[in-house]
Design a protein around this motif. Sequence first.
Motif, PDB file in Angstrom:
ATOM      1  N   LYS A 339      41.927  29.842  56.915  1.00 17.98           N
ATOM      2  CA  LYS A 339      41.556  29.974  58.330  1.00 17.98           C
ATOM      3  C   LYS A 339      42.811  30.006  59.203  1.00 17.98           C
ATOM      4  N   ILE A 340      43.743  29.087  58.908  1.00 17.78           N
ATOM      5  CA  ILE A 340      44.940  28.955  59.760  1.00 17.78           C
ATOM      6  C   ILE A 340      45.867  30.161  59.615  1.00 17.78           C
ATOM      7  N   ILE A 341      46.125  30.575  58.366  1.00 18.18           N
ATOM      8  CA  ILE A 341      47.093  31.678  58.188  1.00 18.18           C
ATOM      9  C   ILE A 341      46.428  33.046  58.357  1.00 18.18           C
ATOM     10  N   GLY A 342      45.086  33.059  58.393  1.00 13.32           N
ATOM     11  CA  GLY A 342      44.378  34.297  58.670  1.00 13.32           C
ATOM     12  C   GLY A 342      44.385  35.287  57.520  1.00 13.32           C
ATOM     13  N   LYS A 343      44.650  34.803  56.317  1.00 11.14           N
ATOM     14  CA  LYS A 343      44.552  35.680  55.145  1.00 11.14           C
ATOM     15  C   LYS A 343      44.312  34.850  53.901  1.00 11.14           C
ATOM     16  N   LYS A 344      44.088  35.535  52.781  1.00 10.22           N
ATOM     17  CA  LYS A 344      43.813  34.835  51.531  1.00 10.22           C
ATOM     18  C   LYS A 344      45.071  34.144  51.024  1.00 10.22           C
ATOM     19  N   LEU A 345      44.883  32.977  50.455  1.00 16.21           N
ATOM     20  CA  LEU A 345      45.996  32.222  49.888  1.00 16.21           C
ATOM     21  C   LEU A 345      46.265  32.743  48.482  1.00 16.21           C
ATOM     22  N   GLU A 346      47.530  33.080  48.220  1.00 14.85           N
ATOM     23  CA  GLU A 346      47.886  33.546  46.875  1.00 14.85           C
ATOM     24  C   GLU A 346      48.003  32.345  45.945  1.00 14.85           C
ATOM     25  N   LEU A 347      47.092  32.241  44.977  1.00 17.32           N
ATOM     26  CA  LEU A 347      47.156  31.117  44.047  1.00 17.32           C
ATOM     27  C   LEU A 347      47.612  31.584  42.678  1.00 17.32           C
ATOM     28  N   SER A 348      48.475  30.786  42.070  1.00 18.07           N
ATOM     29  CA  SER A 348      49.065  31.174  40.797  1.00 18.07           C
ATOM     30  C   SER A 348      48.243  30.633  39.633  1.00 18.07           C
ATOM     31  N   ASP A 349      48.153  31.421  38.559  1.00 19.08           N
ATOM     32  CA  ASP A 349      47.480  30.936  37.347  1.00 19.08           C
ATOM     33  C   ASP A 349      48.390  30.015  36.545  1.00 19.08           C
ATOM     34  N   ASN A 350      49.703  30.209  36.704  1.00 15.70           N
ATOM     35  CA  ASN A 350      50.643  29.350  35.990  1.00 15.70           C
ATOM     36  C   ASN A 350      51.833  29.061  36.903  1.00 15.70           C
ATOM     37  N   PRO A 351      51.619  28.139  37.861  1.00 16.21           N
ATOM     38  CA  PRO A 351      52.633  27.939  38.899  1.00 16.21           C
ATOM     39  C   PRO A 351      53.997  27.554  38.339  1.00 16.21           C
ATOM     40  N   ARG A 352      53.986  26.757  37.280  1.00  9.18           N
ATOM     41  CA  ARG A 352      55.254  26.269  36.729  1.00  9.18           C
ATOM     42  C   ARG A 352      56.128  27.415  36.221  1.00  9.18           C
ATOM     43  N   ALA A 353      55.525  28.267  35.379  1.00 11.18           N
ATOM     44  CA  ALA A 353      56.297  29.380  34.800  1.00 11.18           C
ATOM     45  C   ALA A 353      56.788  30.314  35.907  1.00 11.18           C
ATOM     46  N   GLU A 354      55.930  30.511  36.908  1.00 11.18           N
ATOM     47  CA  GLU A 354      56.240  31.447  37.981  1.00 11.18           C
ATOM     48  C   GLU A 354      57.436  30.982  38.816  1.00 11.18           C
ATOM     49  N   LEU A 355      57.430  29.708  39.189  1.00 11.87           N
ATOM     50  CA  LEU A 355      58.519  29.266  40.064  1.00 11.87           C
ATOM     51  C   LEU A 355      59.832  29.133  39.291  1.00 11.87           C
ATOM     52  N   ILE A 356      59.765  28.832  37.996  1.00 14.33           N
ATOM     53  CA  ILE A 356      60.994  28.806  37.185  1.00 14.33           C
ATOM     54  C   ILE A 356      61.619  30.201  37.158  1.00 14.33           C
ATOM     55  N   GLU A 357      60.772  31.211  36.989  1.00 13.23           N
ATOM     56  CA  GLU A 357      61.266  32.591  36.940  1.00 13.23           C
ATOM     57  C   GLU A 357      61.953  32.979  38.263  1.00 13.23           C
ATOM     58  N   VAL A 358      61.318  32.636  39.387  1.00 14.62           N
ATOM     59  CA  VAL A 358      61.884  32.986  40.699  1.00 14.62           C
ATOM     60  C   VAL A 358      63.226  32.296  40.926  1.00 14.62           C
ATOM     61  N   LEU A 359      63.299  31.004  40.605  1.00 15.29           N
ATOM     62  CA  LEU A 359      64.533  30.258  40.868  1.00 15.29           C
ATOM     63  C   LEU A 359      65.649  30.651  39.895  1.00 15.29           C
ATOM     64  N   ARG A 360      65.263  31.179  38.737  1.00 13.88           N
ATOM     65  CA  ARG A 360      66.273  31.642  37.775  1.00 13.88           C
ATOM     66  C   ARG A 360      66.793  33.020  38.182  1.00 13.88           C
ATOM     67  N   ASP A 361      65.852  33.956  38.405  1.00  9.82           N
ATOM     68  CA  ASP A 361      66.266  35.354  38.622  1.00  9.82           C
ATOM     69  C   ASP A 361      66.755  35.621  40.043  1.00  9.82           C
ATOM     70  N   GLY A 362      66.099  35.018  41.031  1.00  8.06           N
ATOM     71  CA  GLY A 362      66.445  35.338  42.412  1.00  8.06           C
ATOM     72  C   GLY A 362      67.497  34.410  43.023  1.00  8.06           C
ATOM     73  N   TYR A 363      67.705  33.238  42.398  1.00  5.36           N
ATOM     74  CA  TYR A 363      68.561  32.245  43.028  1.00  5.36           C
ATOM     75  C   TYR A 363      69.642  31.676  42.112  1.00  5.36           C
ATOM     76  N   GLY A 364      69.555  31.996  40.818  1.00  8.20           N
ATOM     77  CA  GLY A 364      70.571  31.535  39.884  1.00  8.20           C
ATOM     78  C   GLY A 364      70.661  30.019  39.786  1.00  8.20           C
ATOM     79  N   LEU A 365      69.520  29.344  39.938  1.00  8.78           N
ATOM     80  CA  LEU A 365      69.546  27.868  39.932  1.00  8.78           C
ATOM     81  C   LEU A 365      69.043  27.283  38.612  1.00  8.78           C
ATOM     82  N   ILE A 366      68.677  28.177  37.684  1.00  8.04           N
ATOM     83  CA  ILE A 366      68.193  27.722  36.380  1.00  8.04           C
ATOM     84  C   ILE A 366      68.951  28.516  35.328  1.00  8.04           C
ATOM     85  N   ASP A 367      69.532  27.784  34.353  1.00  4.93           N
ATOM     86  CA  ASP A 367      70.342  28.474  33.333  1.00  4.93           C
ATOM     87  C   ASP A 367      69.466  29.203  32.333  1.00  4.93           C
TER      88      ASP A 367
END
Length: 367
Positions: A339-367
């Motif tokens: 309601k607040i953001i006015g659109k559907k919330l993107e929910l992840s099926d595997n949040p852990r794997a997803e955020l590890i991938e982002v922080l590794r590939d896009g930010y170089g924070l995971i070896d």
Amino acid sequence: MSHAGKVLAVNDDLPIRTDKPVHSGKVRSVYWLTEADSRRLIEEKGYPVAPDASLAVMVISDRISAFDCIWTGEGGMRGVPGKGAALNAISNHWFQLFRDKGLADSHILDIPHPLVWIVQKARPVMIEAIARRYITGSMWRAYARGEREFCGIQIPDGLQKDQKLPELLITPSTKGVLKGLPGVPEADDVNITRKNIEDNAEAFNFRNADDIDLYEKLLKEGFAAISAELEQIDQIFVDTKFEFGYVIDADGSEKLIYMDEVGTPDSSRIWDGQQYRNGRVVENSKEGFRQALLNHFPDPDILLDKERMDERRALARDNELPESMLMDVSATYVGIAEKIIGKKLELSDNPRAELIEVLRDGYGLID
């Protein structure tokens, strides 16, 4: 996939590069980046901070706490699906609104993933900044017992439960235990008066006495901004808790900012407007879960009496809640976020794997 697999319950064991202990609160975990990684990201991403600022990765979880305990559900559910993403999305929305209105910045520099913030180190003001527009909850319980003074402010007689207050009430409490302040009990989360703060501005981490006015102004303006926008979707902003801190700007000056989270169902009460006009309070916040817990256990006093903390912890540890209870919370949080953001919330099926991938590939924070 089961509901349990979609939940990010443990968020303090991610392989993010850090040379300091991971700090975990009830819901978020904080990973302080190495000096080299902070400098590199500030340069690569062009964050508007001093080149030697300390940065952290803040990862929210789907854990749910209420009455100072963490609750779990049947079937291995260690949290509430979608809760973390909903809280972050709502906070992001309000922080952006505050910036657009020229109120103040937040500690957030970047949002790599729905569950992740990159933040700059802030020096927190040691106050839970609480604002109330309606009389309910603990305030109503105290009022019903005959109390008429709250945080040094006199309240009139004759108010009814859940009624709108004559004006926005600022009822701050301590954040953490502050020692040796005259008139301020040495306990976390105790009510304090405006005069307590003025007499001890430095101990509360204010830069100067003028910033007490500024924090109140930012609290009132932030409350009004959220309230007006919630009104558009027929929701009532009942009460809320803000937190403030100081950060150093790119040009080396210190500024007061909003931090932690704002206007979420965890830190605020939000009521459905239409139901309220019909004389019913329907919660779009954690308050609904608190009520469900009070109804679920035969002796709800355990949850309300601070003297029975040991029994309460045992209750939370030894009782898995029905899955339906946690899914109700999920529906509330995801529903109000959308309601607040006015659109559907993107929910992840595997949040852990997803955020590890982002922080590794896009930010170089995971070896």
